[in-house]
Design a protein around this motif. Structure first.
Motif, PDB file in Angstrom:
ATOM      1  N   LYS A 162       0.848  -1.189   0.000  1.00 20.51           N
ATOM      2  CA  LYS A 162       0.000   0.000   0.000  1.00 20.51           C
ATOM      3  C   LYS A 162       0.883   1.238   0.000  1.00 20.51           C
ATOM      4  N   ALA A 163       0.341   2.327  -0.511  1.00 22.15           N
ATOM      5  CA  ALA A 163       1.074   3.588  -0.466  1.00 22.15           C
ATOM      6  C   ALA A 163       1.289   4.014   0.984  1.00 22.15           C
ATOM      7  N   SER A 164       2.297   4.816   1.207  1.00 25.16           N
ATOM      8  CA  SER A 164       2.554   5.316   2.550  1.00 25.16           C
ATOM      9  C   SER A 164       1.392   6.194   3.009  1.00 25.16           C
ATOM     10  N   PRO A 165       1.222   6.352   4.323  1.00 21.61           N
ATOM     11  CA  PRO A 165       0.082   7.141   4.820  1.00 21.61           C
ATOM     12  C   PRO A 165       0.199   8.607   4.444  1.00 21.61           C
ATOM     13  N   ALA A 166      -0.943   9.232   4.220  1.00 25.10           N
ATOM     14  CA  ALA A 166      -0.955  10.665   3.925  1.00 25.10           C
ATOM     15  C   ALA A 166      -0.774  11.451   5.214  1.00 25.10           C
TER      16      ALA A 166
END
Length: 296
Positions: A285-289
């Motif tokens: 998953k993409a890194s957290p915003a």
């Protein structure tokens, strides 16, 4: 630090007056870019994307690294080989080309490749903050992982990853498979350094440490103490290699910065992961915003 969200930008080249020089504000592929003059340095500029700080360049002194995470990456560049020795460096993510400039001035005759997806940003940086024409830096426009796949086995002494899209590191750059490709292109004795961003409860950072440890036998991470304590969203610089890292010297340099950081490696870093598992392409998953106001 992170790439901002896409949004409506001003017309090409619109300026704002700051300290006698004009800021340059333009729409780029990743949002609205602003090159903002540094009032304390006559040829200093900060790059912002949608208001999020990206990097700082001093054209008069490219060895000056203003942002804490860039200073930590600078320490990696300094320690990967004896002082002044030319390197072959692959940069995944270009930004304002701050680290490529740093390598060029601290390690003359180095050969560098930069892979940057945002073609409009590349054009803006080249126009407003041109590279030294003698620098051996080749900038390629494209996806970081695709660009990595085109690099020959064992080519790089150092791979630096600093890639953000919409303020998040894309998922396909967070996996074991990605780091296996990084290790493929590293020469014997080469290092990997990645700029990560996370906030409480640091689950993403723990997973990235576990992922790096699944590919490299040696891993260290440098971050601000308040980030380590899970009090604030911020950057962490992960360093990985196939042989022992100079953890003591890296720790000393990071602790001596104007904004002191803390380095974890060895048993302390293994304890930090808390049993987190390595990340594969299938579950990445993409890194957290960052939360609203993280960069205010």
């Amino acid at each position: 630090m992170a790439r901002g969200r896409a949004g409506k930008g001003r017309e090409r080249g619109e300026g704002r007056r700051r300290g006698g020089r004009e800021a340059v504000v333009e729409a780029v592929d990743g949002g609205t870019a602003e090159l903002r003059p540094d009032p304390e340095r006559a040829e200093g500029w900060s790059l912002m994307i949608d208001g999020a700080p990206q990097s700082h360049v001093d054209l008069a002194d490219p060895s000056h690294l203003a942002f804490p995470y860039q200073r930590r990456l600078g320490h990696v560049i300094d320690l990967v080989a004896p002082a002044g020795q030319p390197l072959r460096v692959l940069h995944l993510g270009g930004g304002a080309l701050t680290l490529a400039r740093y390598v060029g001035v601290t390690r003359p005759r180095s050969t560098q490749q930069v892979v940057e997806k945002d073609a409009a940003l590349v054009r803006l940086v080249r126009r407003v903050l041109p590279l030294d024409p003698q620098a051996r830096v080749k900038v390629r426009e494209g996806d970081a992982r695709e660009g990595l796949g085109r690099v020959a086995d064992g080519w790089a002494d150092l791979v630096v990853a600093d890639v953000f899209s919409g303020a998040r590191t894309p998922a396909h750059l967070t996996s074991v498979e990605f780091l296996a490709e990084v290790r493929r292109v590293l020469a014997p004795g080469g290092w990997y350094a990645g700029n990560l961003a996370d906030g409480p409860p640091l689950a993403y950072l723990r997973g990235q440490v576990a992922t790096a440890a699944a590919v490299f036998p040696e891993v260290a991470v440098a971050a601000d103490p308040v980030v380590w304590r899970g009090k604030r969203f911020g950057n962490a610089v992960l360093v990985a290699a196939g042989q022992p890292l100079p953890g003591g010297e890296f720790t000393r340099r990071v602790a001596g910065d104007p904004h002191p950081g803390r380095v974890e490696h060895g048993g302390g870093l293994r304890d930090f992961t808390g049993g987190a598992g390595a990340v594969s392409d299938a579950v990445a998953k993409a890194s957290p915003a960052p939360r609203a106001g993280a960069f205010d």
